[in-house]
Scaffold this motif. Structure first.
Motif, PDB file in Angstrom:
ATOM      1  N   MET A   1     -40.290 -48.649 -60.838  1.00 15.38           N
ATOM      2  CA  MET A   1     -40.444 -47.984 -59.567  1.00 15.38           C
ATOM      3  C   MET A   1     -39.906 -48.851 -58.422  1.00 15.38           C
ATOM      4  N   LYS A   2     -40.031 -50.154 -58.598  1.00 16.32           N
ATOM      5  CA  LYS A   2     -39.551 -51.068 -57.563  1.00 16.32           C
ATOM      6  C   LYS A   2     -38.042 -50.940 -57.341  1.00 16.32           C
ATOM      7  N   ASP A   3     -37.314 -50.760 -58.423  1.00 20.20           N
ATOM      8  CA  ASP A   3     -35.855 -50.628 -58.308  1.00 20.20           C
ATOM      9  C   ASP A   3     -35.470 -49.376 -57.525  1.00 20.20           C
ATOM     10  N   GLN A   4     -36.185 -48.278 -57.740  1.00 19.34           N
ATOM     11  CA  GLN A   4     -35.882 -47.041 -57.024  1.00 19.34           C
ATOM     12  C   GLN A   4     -36.215 -47.181 -55.538  1.00 19.34           C
TER      13      GLN A   4
ATOM     14  N   SER B   1     -46.854 -49.047 -50.909  1.00 19.08           N
ATOM     15  CA  SER B   1     -48.276 -48.715 -50.966  1.00 19.08           C
ATOM     16  C   SER B   1     -48.517 -47.550 -51.922  1.00 19.08           C
ATOM     17  N   TYR B   2     -47.704 -46.521 -51.835  1.00 16.82           N
ATOM     18  CA  TYR B   2     -47.826 -45.362 -52.702  1.00 16.82           C
ATOM     19  C   TYR B   2     -47.579 -45.749 -54.158  1.00 16.82           C
ATOM     20  N   SER B   3     -46.545 -46.532 -54.395  1.00 15.39           N
ATOM     21  CA  SER B   3     -46.221 -46.986 -55.740  1.00 15.39           C
ATOM     22  C   SER B   3     -47.372 -47.798 -56.333  1.00 15.39           C
ATOM     23  N   LEU B   4     -47.958 -48.663 -55.542  1.00 14.83           N
ATOM     24  CA  LEU B   4     -49.084 -49.469 -56.002  1.00 14.83           C
ATOM     25  C   LEU B   4     -50.271 -48.585 -56.368  1.00 14.83           C
ATOM     26  N   TYR B   5     -50.550 -47.593 -55.539  1.00  7.97           N
ATOM     27  CA  TYR B   5     -51.631 -46.654 -55.841  1.00  7.97           C
ATOM     28  C   TYR B   5     -51.345 -45.911 -57.146  1.00  7.97           C
ATOM     29  N   LEU B   6     -50.126 -45.449 -57.300  1.00  9.61           N
ATOM     30  CA  LEU B   6     -49.769 -44.731 -58.524  1.00  9.61           C
ATOM     31  C   LEU B   6     -49.952 -45.600 -59.763  1.00  9.61           C
ATOM     32  N   THR B   7     -49.480 -46.818 -59.706  1.00  9.43           N
ATOM     33  CA  THR B   7     -49.521 -47.676 -60.889  1.00  9.43           C
ATOM     34  C   THR B   7     -50.919 -48.241 -61.151  1.00  9.43           C
ATOM     35  N   GLU B   8     -51.600 -48.682 -60.101  1.00  8.19           N
ATOM     36  CA  GLU B   8     -52.895 -49.342 -60.282  1.00  8.19           C
ATOM     37  C   GLU B   8     -54.045 -48.357 -60.463  1.00  8.19           C
ATOM     38  N   THR B   9     -54.037 -47.272 -59.726  1.00  3.02           N
ATOM     39  CA  THR B   9     -55.157 -46.334 -59.747  1.00  3.02           C
ATOM     40  C   THR B   9     -54.942 -45.194 -60.737  1.00  3.02           C
TER      41      THR B   9
ATOM     42  N   VAL C   1     -49.634 -44.351 -63.361  1.00  2.00           N
ATOM     43  CA  VAL C   1     -48.328 -43.680 -63.437  1.00  2.00           C
ATOM     44  C   VAL C   1     -47.272 -44.760 -63.220  1.00  2.00           C
ATOM     45  N   LYS C   2     -46.396 -44.924 -64.170  1.00  2.00           N
ATOM     46  CA  LYS C   2     -45.413 -46.018 -64.124  1.00  2.00           C
ATOM     47  C   LYS C   2     -43.982 -45.556 -63.850  1.00  2.00           C
ATOM     48  N   ASP C   3     -43.785 -44.243 -63.712  1.00  2.00           N
ATOM     49  CA  ASP C   3     -42.439 -43.710 -63.555  1.00  2.00           C
ATOM     50  C   ASP C   3     -42.483 -42.557 -62.548  1.00  2.00           C
ATOM     51  N   TRP C   4     -41.542 -42.569 -61.606  1.00  2.00           N
ATOM     52  CA  TRP C   4     -41.496 -41.499 -60.596  1.00  2.00           C
ATOM     53  C   TRP C   4     -41.381 -40.124 -61.236  1.00  2.00           C
ATOM     54  N   ASN C   5     -40.735 -40.033 -62.387  1.00  2.41           N
ATOM     55  CA  ASN C   5     -40.554 -38.748 -63.056  1.00  2.41           C
ATOM     56  C   ASN C   5     -41.861 -38.158 -63.573  1.00  2.41           C
ATOM     57  N   HIS C   6     -42.904 -38.964 -63.615  1.00  2.00           N
ATOM     58  CA  HIS C   6     -44.196 -38.492 -64.101  1.00  2.00           C
ATOM     59  C   HIS C   6     -45.175 -38.170 -62.971  1.00  2.00           C
ATOM     60  N   VAL C   7     -44.740 -38.302 -61.744  1.00  2.00           N
ATOM     61  CA  VAL C   7     -45.598 -37.976 -60.603  1.00  2.00           C
ATOM     62  C   VAL C   7     -45.705 -36.458 -60.488  1.00  2.00           C
ATOM     63  N   THR C   8     -46.939 -35.989 -60.348  1.00  2.00           N
ATOM     64  CA  THR C   8     -47.180 -34.547 -60.233  1.00  2.00           C
ATOM     65  C   THR C   8     -47.741 -34.228 -58.845  1.00  2.00           C
TER      66      THR C   8
ATOM     67  N   HIS D   1     -51.062 -35.813 -58.298  1.00  2.00           N
ATOM     68  CA  HIS D   1     -51.010 -37.222 -57.903  1.00  2.00           C
ATOM     69  C   HIS D   1     -50.800 -37.353 -56.396  1.00  2.00           C
ATOM     70  N   ILE D   2     -49.932 -36.528 -55.870  1.00  2.00           N
ATOM     71  CA  ILE D   2     -49.649 -36.567 -54.428  1.00  2.00           C
ATOM     72  C   ILE D   2     -50.892 -36.186 -53.642  1.00  2.00           C
ATOM     73  N   ILE D   3     -51.569 -35.145 -54.069  1.00  2.00           N
ATOM     74  CA  ILE D   3     -52.791 -34.707 -53.393  1.00  2.00           C
ATOM     75  C   ILE D   3     -53.865 -35.796 -53.469  1.00  2.00           C
ATOM     76  N   GLN D   4     -53.990 -36.440 -54.628  1.00  2.00           N
ATOM     77  CA  GLN D   4     -54.967 -37.523 -54.768  1.00  2.00           C
ATOM     78  C   GLN D   4     -54.650 -38.672 -53.809  1.00  2.00           C
ATOM     79  N   TYR D   5     -53.382 -38.989 -53.662  1.00  2.00           N
ATOM     80  CA  TYR D   5     -53.009 -40.074 -52.749  1.00  2.00           C
ATOM     81  C   TYR D   5     -53.304 -39.699 -51.302  1.00  2.00           C
ATOM     82  N   LEU D   6     -52.994 -38.477 -50.919  1.00  2.00           N
ATOM     83  CA  LEU D   6     -53.296 -38.043 -49.552  1.00  2.00           C
ATOM     84  C   LEU D   6     -54.796 -38.060 -49.294  1.00  2.00           C
ATOM     85  N   LYS D   7     -55.588 -37.681 -50.288  1.00  2.00           N
ATOM     86  CA  LYS D   7     -57.046 -37.752 -50.156  1.00  2.00           C
ATOM     87  C   LYS D   7     -57.490 -39.207 -50.019  1.00  2.00           C
TER      88      LYS D   7
END
Length: 71
Positions: free
Chosen positions: A1-4, A32-40, A43-50, A53-59
């Motif tokens: 994710m860092k490379d993207q 910050s978003y990437s860290l939340y996705l990976t740590e919480t 999710v390790k790949d942008w292609n797997h974000v649903t 996941h976006i709604i959970q991050y906004l919450k």
């Protein structure tokens, strides 16, 4: 994710010519978003974000007292 993220930042600097403040904000928010996705959400790949996941991050941002526009 860092490379993207790195590629996107390069794009907005070179191709779009965005201001330094905008670039710094984008980079901070994406990291910050990437860290939340990976740590919480583990999710390790942008292609797997649903949509969920976006709604959970906004919450998460709202619960943290932050705007969904930026972290």
């Amino acid at each position: 994710m860092k490379d993207q993220i790195k590629d996107f930042i390069h794009y907005v600097v070179v191709e779009r010519g965005l201001s330094q403040n905008t670039v710094v904000s984008y980079e901070r928010d994406l990291k910050s978003y990437s860290l939340y996705l990976t740590e919480t959400l583990h999710v390790k790949d942008w292609n797997h974000v649903t949509r969920i996941h976006i709604i959970q991050y906004l919450k998460h941002l709202k619960d943290s007292g932050k705007s969904g526009k930026t972290s």
